[in-house]
Design a protein around this motif. Structure first.
Motif, PDB file in Angstrom:
ATOM      1  N   VAL A 140       0.756  -1.120  -0.348  1.00  0.00           N
ATOM      2  CA  VAL A 140       0.286  -0.273  -0.197  1.00  0.00           C
ATOM      3  C   VAL A 140       0.970   1.310   0.020  1.00  0.00           C
ATOM      4  O   VAL A 140       1.388   1.706   1.201  1.00  0.00           O
ATOM      5  CB  VAL A 140      -0.809   0.192   0.862  1.00  0.00           C
ATOM      6  N   PRO A 141       1.126   1.867  -1.153  1.00  0.00           N
ATOM      7  CA  PRO A 141       2.479   2.758  -1.000  1.00  0.00           C
ATOM      8  C   PRO A 141       1.619   4.213  -0.987  1.00  0.00           C
ATOM      9  O   PRO A 141       2.180   4.928  -0.965  1.00  0.00           O
ATOM     10  CB  PRO A 141       2.152   3.145  -2.721  1.00  0.00           C
ATOM     11  N   THR A 142       0.202   4.103  -0.884  1.00  0.00           N
ATOM     12  CA  THR A 142      -0.221   5.595  -0.509  1.00  0.00           C
ATOM     13  C   THR A 142      -0.547   6.247   1.203  1.00  0.00           C
ATOM     14  O   THR A 142       0.191   4.553   1.913  1.00  0.00           O
ATOM     15  CB  THR A 142      -1.870   5.700  -1.305  1.00  0.00           C
ATOM     16  N   ALA A 143      -0.634   7.090   1.693  1.00  0.00           N
ATOM     17  CA  ALA A 143      -0.375   7.244   2.774  1.00  0.00           C
ATOM     18  C   ALA A 143      -1.966   6.735   3.625  1.00  0.00           C
ATOM     19  O   ALA A 143      -1.656   6.225   4.473  1.00  0.00           O
ATOM     20  CB  ALA A 143      -0.375   9.139   3.502  1.00  0.00           C
ATOM     21  N   ALA A 144      -3.046   7.019   3.453  1.00  0.00           N
ATOM     22  CA  ALA A 144      -4.301   5.751   3.133  1.00  0.00           C
ATOM     23  C   ALA A 144      -3.965   4.667   3.473  1.00  0.00           C
ATOM     24  O   ALA A 144      -4.037   4.150   1.836  1.00  0.00           O
ATOM     25  CB  ALA A 144      -5.743   6.996   2.717  1.00  0.00           C
ATOM     26  N   VAL A 256      -0.257   0.201 -13.934  1.00  0.00           N
ATOM     27  CA  VAL A 256      -0.626   1.681 -12.946  1.00  0.00           C
ATOM     28  C   VAL A 256      -0.302   2.787 -13.982  1.00  0.00           C
ATOM     29  O   VAL A 256       0.981   1.975 -14.408  1.00  0.00           O
ATOM     30  CB  VAL A 256       0.013   1.974 -11.763  1.00  0.00           C
ATOM     31  N   LEU A 257      -1.391   3.540 -15.223  1.00  0.00           N
ATOM     32  CA  LEU A 257      -0.405   4.358 -15.870  1.00  0.00           C
ATOM     33  C   LEU A 257       0.039   5.800 -14.525  1.00  0.00           C
ATOM     34  O   LEU A 257      -0.835   5.870 -14.112  1.00  0.00           O
ATOM     35  CB  LEU A 257      -1.458   4.915 -17.384  1.00  0.00           C
ATOM     36  N   GLU A 258       0.780   6.109 -15.697  1.00  0.00           N
ATOM     37  CA  GLU A 258       1.603   7.484 -14.623  1.00  0.00           C
ATOM     38  C   GLU A 258       1.468   6.846 -13.004  1.00  0.00           C
ATOM     39  O   GLU A 258       0.732   7.942 -12.259  1.00  0.00           O
ATOM     40  CB  GLU A 258       0.541   8.731 -14.849  1.00  0.00           C
ATOM     41  N   PRO A 259       2.809   6.054 -12.887  1.00  0.00           N
ATOM     42  CA  PRO A 259       2.365   5.485 -11.686  1.00  0.00           C
ATOM     43  C   PRO A 259       2.826   7.103 -10.545  1.00  0.00           C
ATOM     44  O   PRO A 259       2.152   7.561  -9.020  1.00  0.00           O
ATOM     45  CB  PRO A 259       3.537   5.002 -11.117  1.00  0.00           C
ATOM     46  N   GLU A 260       3.101   7.759 -10.486  1.00  0.00           N
ATOM     47  CA  GLU A 260       3.418   9.169  -9.016  1.00  0.00           C
ATOM     48  C   GLU A 260       2.018   9.144  -9.553  1.00  0.00           C
ATOM     49  O   GLU A 260       2.382  10.416  -8.616  1.00  0.00           O
ATOM     50  CB  GLU A 260       5.093  10.033 -10.369  1.00  0.00           C
ATOM     51  N   GLU A 261       2.102  10.129 -10.516  1.00  0.00           N
ATOM     52  CA  GLU A 261       0.819  11.140 -10.857  1.00  0.00           C
ATOM     53  C   GLU A 261      -0.622  10.250  -9.961  1.00  0.00           C
ATOM     54  O   GLU A 261      -1.354  10.929  -8.941  1.00  0.00           O
ATOM     55  CB  GLU A 261       0.206  11.752 -12.268  1.00  0.00           C
ATOM     56  N   ASP A 267      -3.068  10.279  -2.774  1.00  0.00           N
ATOM     57  CA  ASP A 267      -2.775  11.137  -1.344  1.00  0.00           C
ATOM     58  C   ASP A 267      -3.727  12.646  -1.418  1.00  0.00           C
ATOM     59  O   ASP A 267      -3.998  13.157  -0.231  1.00  0.00           O
ATOM     60  CB  ASP A 267      -0.922  11.638  -1.194  1.00  0.00           C
ATOM     61  N   ALA A 268      -3.328  13.367  -2.016  1.00  0.00           N
ATOM     62  CA  ALA A 268      -4.662  13.790  -2.207  1.00  0.00           C
ATOM     63  C   ALA A 268      -5.621  14.387  -2.195  1.00  0.00           C
ATOM     64  O   ALA A 268      -6.458  15.186  -1.316  1.00  0.00           O
ATOM     65  CB  ALA A 268      -4.487  15.170  -3.923  1.00  0.00           C
ATOM     66  N   LEU A 269      -6.294  13.264  -2.452  1.00  0.00           N
ATOM     67  CA  LEU A 269      -7.983  12.768  -2.533  1.00  0.00           C
ATOM     68  C   LEU A 269      -8.136  12.269  -1.341  1.00  0.00           C
ATOM     69  O   LEU A 269      -9.030  12.175  -0.810  1.00  0.00           O
ATOM     70  CB  LEU A 269      -8.318  12.309  -3.629  1.00  0.00           C
ATOM     71  N   GLY A 270      -7.062  10.747  -0.470  1.00  0.00           N
ATOM     72  CA  GLY A 270      -6.914  10.549   0.707  1.00  0.00           C
ATOM     73  C   GLY A 270      -7.699   9.110  -0.215  1.00  0.00           C
ATOM     74  O   GLY A 270      -7.981   8.756   0.860  1.00  0.00           O
TER      75      GLY A 270
END
Length: 278
Positions: A140-144, A256-261, A267-270
């Motif tokens: 799970v690479p996201t903050a959430a 996962v296209l454009e993985p960094e974006e 992360d921005a949307l939670g």
């Protein structure tokens, strides 16, 4: 330039351009052959050869003449309605093999196309062979992070996707609080999530309970060189509009296209992104 000369057989959508950029960055010689009637996104600065499926043998001749050794198929192409008057004699010899498989569904059609390319001397490879960075490792690479309820919903959605795939249907499902809100069919993931956003929100029994999870995975037994499901930043935004908590994708089976974006938008949307072991 280095690498094996590769023909990119392109349908519509964003994936073909991602693969072209990866090959360009790697110094791999490549040629883009666009299926007539479909348009890949973002191809404006590369030369593109357009071909008709009724003249597939002529495409093979072109690829050999240009020195192509590998083929990667990417993008969306719906099962074609062939125009008999356009079929050249050599392609006509292929039709007795192609037509029965077209009637078997998407998987059958793709297997037929792969076999034809291989028999003509091309190596057919998957997207991961030319752009390995599009398949993230498990975790799970996201903050959430997914809650226990989210994990149960993801497991339920994954089981539904397996059942869908066994019938050669879609590669995605949305589950919230154990209930299936939607499954992916021919219109695709965006249409499914738009429906959830518009209609299915009221179906959650507990308004304060688990929001729901989008699960994406390949079909059981699918040849993973073609038609792998994909997500990207737009998928994250659509999942957010649908009120979901996150997205679960099968490790090794989803691009996962454009993985960094994609991660930045999540992360921005939670939202969480869970690359889930099958």
């Amino acid at each position: 330039m280095t690498g094996i000369p590769t023909a990119l057989i392109a349908g519509s959508g964003a994936l073909p351009a991602h693969l072209a950029r990866a090959m360009e960055a790697a110094g791999t010689p490549f040629l883009i052959a666009q299926v007539e009637g479909y348009e890949m996104a973002g191809a404006w600065h590369w030369p593109v050869e357009t071909f008709a499926l009724e003249r597939l043998a002529l495409l093979f001749d072109l690829l050999h003449a240009r020195g192509m050794q590998r083929v990667v198929l990417a993008g969306t192409v719906h099962r074609p309605r062939l125009e008999p008057e356009r079929i050249d004699p050599r392609t006509a010899q292929m039709l007795p093999r192609i037509l029965p498989l077209l009637a078997q569904g998407d998987d059958g059609a793709l297997r037929a196309v792969i076999a034809l390319f291989e028999e003509d001397g091309f190596e057919v490879v998957g997207a991961d062979a030319v752009a390995p960075g599009l398949q993230p490792p498990p975790g799970v690479p996201t903050a959430a992070q997914p809650s226990e309820a989210d994990r149960r919903d993801a497991a339920r959605a994954a089981a539904i996707v397996v059942a869908l795939g066994a019938s050669d249907l879609g590669q995605g499902a949305v589950v919230a609080q154990g209930l299936c809100l939607a499954v992916e069919t021919l219109p695709g993931t965006d249409a499914m999530l738009a429906w959830v956003a518009d209609v299915a929100g009221a179906c959650r029994p507990d308004p304060k309970g688990a929001k729901g999870v989008l699960c994406k995975a390949p079909k059981p037994g699918q040849d993973r060189r073609v038609d792998l499901p994909a997500i990207g930043p737009a998928t994250v935004e659509a999942a957010y509009r649908a009120g979901l908590a996150g997205i679960a994708v099968e490790a090794g089976g989803v691009l996962v296209l454009e993985p960094e974006e994609t991660l930045a938008r999540a992360d921005a949307l939670g939202l969480f992104l869970w690359v889930r072991e099958p």
